[in-house]
Design an enzyme around this catalytic site. Structure first.
Site, PDB file in Angstrom:
ATOM      1  N   LYS A  60       0.820  -1.214   0.000  1.00 40.27           N
ATOM      2  CA  LYS A  60       0.000   0.000   0.000  1.00 40.27           C
ATOM      3  C   LYS A  60       0.856   1.267   0.000  1.00 40.27           C
ATOM      4  CE  LYS A  60      -4.352  -1.779   1.852  1.00 40.27           C
ATOM      5  NZ  LYS A  60      -5.364  -1.722   2.935  1.00 40.27           N
ATOM      6  N   ARG A 106      -3.423 -10.197   5.110  1.00 38.37           N
ATOM      7  CA  ARG A 106      -3.950 -10.221   3.739  1.00 38.37           C
ATOM      8  C   ARG A 106      -2.874  -9.667   2.813  1.00 38.37           C
ATOM      9  NH1 ARG A 106      -6.717  -6.848   0.099  1.00 38.37           N
ATOM     10  NH2 ARG A 106      -8.279  -7.938  -1.170  1.00 38.37           N
TER      11      ARG A 106
END
Length: 293
Positions: free
Chosen positions: A240, A274
């Site tokens: 991210k 995740r």
């Protein structure tokens, strides 16, 4: 697990033993951190290399790679949640994900599948076609039927914290008390989930969703704060912008940062990671377990 393995006081605090989940009568024992692999059946997910074309062989190749690397869950998504992503219909989302669920479930019947969707109709059809878990980035806010429907499906529900929607969440980052407001959000959501019959809720603090870069790191540092809810915690920070923007790099160069922060997440109480890169995450879990052996 080795016969001489004993849970230390430190590990017991970081990762309480014998967490169980129930998916349609199947009891799942979460006795060590799990890795969830991301399967994006989208042309516009934020990390280009995670996009898998709708080709059976490519899908099975990616799934096999993740399963062999040690993924406990494969998270299948057909609608990108990045800001500015194309809006697609429910029908298009179903066309993308249902055949993939069928293909993977037939080839790897033992692996758990989750459906990454905020739409109740997609969640329902996905579970009816073999999915074991519903993963909703909106916590039921973008489809008010989601929580009642999941309650009927008898599967675990991953409830993420987000404000607004992917297009406006970047302007909704003002909090008076960051951790307390997120904790209150989850307490409220869990009460609603229980009301509608959802037995098992997994919380996801939603790193990158309606949070600034500084807030993301503050939440990561304080993951253990949310253990008071007494429910499994999922952390999704794979590649991210909180990583590559801080380092001045790109998604493609963010694996090392992802691995480093996944270890931080585990040390602070995360139960599920995740990720796009399963092998590296599974190795991180193995090292984490050894630290606490």
């Amino acid at each position: 697990m080795e016969e001489n393995y004993k849970i230390s006081e430190t590990e017991d605090k970081l990762f309480p033993p014998k967490i169980t989940l129930n998916s349609r009568g199947k009891l799942l024992l979460l006795e060590e951190p799990w890795v969830m692999g991301i399967i994006n059946i989208t042309p516009d997910s934020f990390y280009p290399k995670s996009r898998i074309p709708k080709d059976k062989n490519e899908i099975l190749k990616k799934a096999e790679e993740m399963v062999l690397a040690g993924a406990k869950i494969l998270d299948i998504g057909g609608y990108s949640s990045r800001p500015g992503a194309d809006v697609i219909s429910v029908e298009e989302e179903l066309i993308r994900v249902v055949p993939v669920i069928d293909i993977i479930k037939k080839e790897f019947p033992e692996v758990l599948l989750s459906i990454d969707s905020f739409r109740s109709k997609v969640a329902k059809e996905a579970v009816e076609n073999g999915t074991d878990i519903v993963n909703d980035i909106s916590g039921g806010e973008l489809d008010l039927e989601m929580i009642p429907i999941v309650g009927q499906l008898n599967v675990p529900y991953i409830c993420m914290h987000m404000r607004g929607n992917p297009d406006n969440m970047g302007s909704l980052t003002k909090y008076d008390d960051l951790e307390k407001e997120i904790l209150n959000y989850f307490n409220s959501k869990i009460m609603k989930c229980k009301k509608f019959g959802i037995k098992d809720v997994i919380i996801d603090p939603g790193l990158g969703f309606a949070k600034t870069l500084v807030q993301n790191y503050r939440i990561l540092k304080n993951i253990s704060y949310f253990q008071s809810i007494n429910t499994p915690i999922l952390v999704g920070l794979s590649r991210k912008s909180m990583i590559y923007k801080l380092l001045g790099t790109s998604q493609e160069e963010a694996l090392n940062g992802t691995t480093a922060l996944n270890m931080v997440a585990l040390m602070n109480g995360a139960n599920i990671l995740r990720v796009h890169d399963v092998k590296e995450a599974v190795e991180t879990v193995k090292l984490f377990k050894q630290i606490n052996a």
